[in-house]
Design a protein around this motif. Structure first.
Motif, PDB file in Angstrom:
ATOM      1  N   MET A   1      39.770 -57.318 -25.424  1.00  0.00           N
ATOM      2  CA  MET A   1      40.666 -57.688 -26.507  1.00  0.00           C
ATOM      3  C   MET A   1      40.608 -59.191 -26.763  1.00  0.00           C
ATOM      4  O   MET A   1      40.617 -59.630 -27.900  1.00  0.00           O
ATOM      5  N   LEU A   2      40.539 -59.957 -25.677  1.00  0.00           N
ATOM      6  CA  LEU A   2      40.465 -61.416 -25.809  1.00  0.00           C
ATOM      7  C   LEU A   2      39.205 -61.826 -26.563  1.00  0.00           C
ATOM      8  O   LEU A   2      39.246 -62.726 -27.401  1.00  0.00           O
ATOM      9  N   ARG A   3      38.090 -61.154 -26.290  1.00  0.00           N
ATOM     10  CA  ARG A   3      36.846 -61.461 -26.990  1.00  0.00           C
ATOM     11  C   ARG A   3      36.971 -61.192 -28.487  1.00  0.00           C
ATOM     12  O   ARG A   3      36.466 -61.937 -29.312  1.00  0.00           O
ATOM     13  N   LEU A   4      37.638 -60.106 -28.844  1.00  0.00           N
ATOM     14  CA  LEU A   4      37.831 -59.772 -30.255  1.00  0.00           C
ATOM     15  C   LEU A   4      38.668 -60.846 -30.950  1.00  0.00           C
ATOM     16  O   LEU A   4      38.321 -61.301 -32.038  1.00  0.00           O
ATOM     17  N   VAL A   5      39.738 -61.276 -30.309  1.00  0.00           N
ATOM     18  CA  VAL A   5      40.589 -62.320 -30.882  1.00  0.00           C
ATOM     19  C   VAL A   5      39.803 -63.618 -31.036  1.00  0.00           C
ATOM     20  O   VAL A   5      39.864 -64.272 -32.074  1.00  0.00           O
ATOM     21  N   LEU A   6      39.033 -63.983 -30.021  1.00  0.00           N
ATOM     22  CA  LEU A   6      38.217 -65.196 -30.092  1.00  0.00           C
ATOM     23  C   LEU A   6      37.178 -65.096 -31.202  1.00  0.00           C
ATOM     24  O   LEU A   6      36.977 -66.037 -31.967  1.00  0.00           O
ATOM     25  N   ALA A   7      36.532 -63.945 -31.319  1.00  0.00           N
ATOM     26  CA  ALA A   7      35.532 -63.759 -32.378  1.00  0.00           C
ATOM     27  C   ALA A   7      36.162 -63.890 -33.751  1.00  0.00           C
ATOM     28  O   ALA A   7      35.612 -64.549 -34.640  1.00  0.00           O
ATOM     29  N   LEU A   8      37.317 -63.275 -33.955  1.00  0.00           N
ATOM     30  CA  LEU A   8      38.008 -63.389 -35.240  1.00  0.00           C
ATOM     31  C   LEU A   8      38.413 -64.830 -35.523  1.00  0.00           C
ATOM     32  O   LEU A   8      38.288 -65.318 -36.643  1.00  0.00           O
ATOM     33  N   PHE A   9      38.881 -65.530 -34.493  1.00  0.00           N
ATOM     34  CA  PHE A   9      39.260 -66.933 -34.642  1.00  0.00           C
ATOM     35  C   PHE A   9      38.063 -67.768 -35.074  1.00  0.00           C
ATOM     36  O   PHE A   9      38.160 -68.583 -35.987  1.00  0.00           O
ATOM     37  N   LEU A  10      36.925 -67.553 -34.437  1.00  0.00           N
ATOM     38  CA  LEU A  10      35.728 -68.326 -34.757  1.00  0.00           C
ATOM     39  C   LEU A  10      35.201 -68.006 -36.158  1.00  0.00           C
ATOM     40  O   LEU A  10      34.564 -68.847 -36.784  1.00  0.00           O
ATOM     41  N   LEU A  11      35.464 -66.825 -36.650  1.00  0.00           N
ATOM     42  CA  LEU A  11      35.058 -66.485 -38.007  1.00  0.00           C
ATOM     43  C   LEU A  11      35.975 -67.112 -39.054  1.00  0.00           C
ATOM     44  O   LEU A  11      35.543 -67.480 -40.135  1.00  0.00           O
ATOM     45  N   VAL A  12      37.250 -67.251 -38.727  1.00  0.00           N
ATOM     46  CA  VAL A  12      38.230 -67.775 -39.680  1.00  0.00           C
ATOM     47  C   VAL A  12      38.227 -69.288 -39.723  1.00  0.00           C
ATOM     48  O   VAL A  12      38.311 -69.885 -40.798  1.00  0.00           O
ATOM     49  N   VAL A  13      38.102 -69.957 -38.586  1.00  0.00           N
ATOM     50  CA  VAL A  13      38.212 -71.414 -38.519  1.00  0.00           C
ATOM     51  C   VAL A  13      37.223 -72.136 -39.422  1.00  0.00           C
ATOM     52  O   VAL A  13      37.616 -73.039 -40.153  1.00  0.00           O
ATOM     53  N   PRO A  14      35.924 -71.779 -39.450  1.00  0.00           N
ATOM     54  CA  PRO A  14      35.013 -72.510 -40.339  1.00  0.00           C
ATOM     55  C   PRO A  14      35.414 -72.437 -41.809  1.00  0.00           C
ATOM     56  O   PRO A  14      35.193 -73.375 -42.561  1.00  0.00           O
ATOM     57  N   SER A  15      36.023 -71.335 -42.224  1.00  0.00           N
ATOM     58  CA  SER A  15      36.429 -71.242 -43.618  1.00  0.00           C
ATOM     59  C   SER A  15      37.630 -72.130 -43.910  1.00  0.00           C
ATOM     60  O   SER A  15      37.898 -72.456 -45.056  1.00  0.00           O
ATOM     61  N   LEU A  16      38.359 -72.530 -42.873  1.00  0.00           N
ATOM     62  CA  LEU A  16      39.516 -73.393 -43.063  1.00  0.00           C
ATOM     63  C   LEU A  16      39.144 -74.874 -43.016  1.00  0.00           C
ATOM     64  O   LEU A  16      39.896 -75.714 -43.490  1.00  0.00           O
ATOM     65  N   ALA A  17      38.002 -75.179 -42.415  1.00  0.00           N
ATOM     66  CA  ALA A  17      37.593 -76.572 -42.243  1.00  0.00           C
ATOM     67  C   ALA A  17      36.973 -77.105 -43.527  1.00  0.00           C
ATOM     68  O   ALA A  17      36.048 -76.525 -44.068  1.00  0.00           O
ATOM     69  N   HIS A  18      37.515 -78.213 -44.006  1.00  0.00           N
ATOM     70  CA  HIS A  18      36.930 -78.891 -45.152  1.00  0.00           C
ATOM     71  C   HIS A  18      37.349 -80.346 -45.117  1.00  0.00           C
ATOM     72  O   HIS A  18      38.389 -80.704 -44.557  1.00  0.00           O
ATOM     73  N   ALA A  19      36.547 -81.189 -45.690  1.00  0.00           N
ATOM     74  CA  ALA A  19      36.789 -82.626 -45.650  1.00  0.00           C
ATOM     75  C   ALA A  19      37.870 -83.010 -46.652  1.00  0.00           C
ATOM     76  O   ALA A  19      37.944 -82.487 -47.751  1.00  0.00           O
ATOM     77  N   THR A  20      38.704 -83.935 -46.221  1.00  0.00           N
ATOM     78  CA  THR A  20      39.728 -84.500 -47.099  1.00  0.00           C
ATOM     79  C   THR A  20      39.623 -86.020 -47.031  1.00  0.00           C
ATOM     80  O   THR A  20      39.001 -86.565 -46.109  1.00  0.00           O
ATOM     81  N   ASP A  21      40.230 -86.688 -47.983  1.00  0.00           N
ATOM     82  CA  ASP A  21      40.231 -88.153 -47.944  1.00  0.00           C
ATOM     83  C   ASP A  21      40.890 -88.659 -46.669  1.00  0.00           C
ATOM     84  O   ASP A  21      40.428 -89.627 -46.062  1.00  0.00           O
ATOM     85  N   ALA A  22      41.947 -87.983 -46.236  1.00  0.00           N
ATOM     86  CA  ALA A  22      42.630 -88.384 -44.995  1.00  0.00           C
ATOM     87  C   ALA A  22      41.709 -88.203 -43.787  1.00  0.00           C
ATOM     88  O   ALA A  22      41.695 -89.032 -42.877  1.00  0.00           O
ATOM     89  N   GLY A  23      40.937 -87.120 -43.796  1.00  0.00           N
ATOM     90  CA  GLY A  23      40.003 -86.886 -42.695  1.00  0.00           C
ATOM     91  C   GLY A  23      38.920 -87.946 -42.627  1.00  0.00           C
ATOM     92  O   GLY A  23      38.578 -88.439 -41.550  1.00  0.00           O
ATOM     93  N   TRP A  24      38.384 -88.324 -43.785  1.00  0.00           N
ATOM     94  CA  TRP A  24      37.363 -89.378 -43.813  1.00  0.00           C
ATOM     95  C   TRP A  24      37.966 -90.699 -43.353  1.00  0.00           C
ATOM     96  O   TRP A  24      37.317 -91.467 -42.636  1.00  0.00           O
ATOM     97  N   ALA A  25      39.215 -90.966 -43.711  1.00  0.00           N
ATOM     98  CA  ALA A  25      39.874 -92.200 -43.272  1.00  0.00           C
ATOM     99  C   ALA A  25      40.015 -92.230 -41.758  1.00  0.00           C
ATOM    100  O   ALA A  25      39.800 -93.264 -41.124  1.00  0.00           O
ATOM    101  N   LEU A  26      40.348 -91.098 -41.167  1.00  0.00           N
ATOM    102  CA  LEU A  26      40.445 -91.030 -39.703  1.00  0.00           C
ATOM    103  C   LEU A  26      39.098 -91.329 -39.056  1.00  0.00           C
ATOM    104  O   LEU A  26      39.031 -92.045 -38.049  1.00  0.00           O
ATOM    105  N   LEU A  27      38.031 -90.790 -39.617  1.00  0.00           N
ATOM    106  CA  LEU A  27      36.701 -91.060 -39.066  1.00  0.00           C
ATOM    107  C   LEU A  27      36.349 -92.538 -39.169  1.00  0.00           C
ATOM    108  O   LEU A  27      35.754 -93.108 -38.257  1.00  0.00           O
ATOM    109  N   ARG A  28      36.716 -93.167 -40.263  1.00  0.00           N
ATOM    110  CA  ARG A  28      36.429 -94.598 -40.418  1.00  0.00           C
ATOM    111  C   ARG A  28      37.215 -95.430 -39.413  1.00  0.00           C
ATOM    112  O   ARG A  28      36.769 -96.494 -39.006  1.00  0.00           O
TER     113      ARG A  28
END
Length: 98
Positions: A1-28
């Motif tokens: 069950m834990l593997r299924l939850v982890l797999a679903l998490f890994l599939l969802v997280v990349p779709s949530l990740a995107h660059a923002t101006d605030a994120g670029w400012a943090l990197l700078r």
């Protein structure tokens, strides 16, 4: 069950990740780590004759993946602070993306 939850998490997280101006400012500001997966590839799995030292035997970046990797590099050059260092696995698709 834990593997299924982890797999679903890994599939969802990349779709949530995107660059923002605030994120670029943090990197700078420095002191942050960026974790990227390789760009688009030509298939789903490495061939049976896979050899980590031979790119011809590996799953490699597609033309779209090469363009994507170039765009990622250009975006970092334009928006982020200078990169201290880049770490990559030895897979050719990862090295080519890096």
């Amino acid at each position: 069950m834990l593997r299924l939850v982890l797999a679903l998490f890994l599939l969802v997280v990349p779709s949530l990740a995107h660059a923002t101006d605030a994120g670029w400012a943090l990197l700078r500001d420095g002191g942050h780590v960026v974790l990227l997966r390789h760009a688009f590839v030509t298939g789903a799995t490495d061939p049976a004759n896979f050899d980590i030292g031979n790119c011809a035997t590996q799953l490699n970046l597609s033309e779209r993946g090469k363009q994507q990797a170039s765009r990622i590099g250009a975006l970092f050059a334009a928006r982020a602070a200078p990169i201290d260092h880049v770490l990559s696995s030895r897979y050719c698709r990862c090295l080519d993306t890096a």
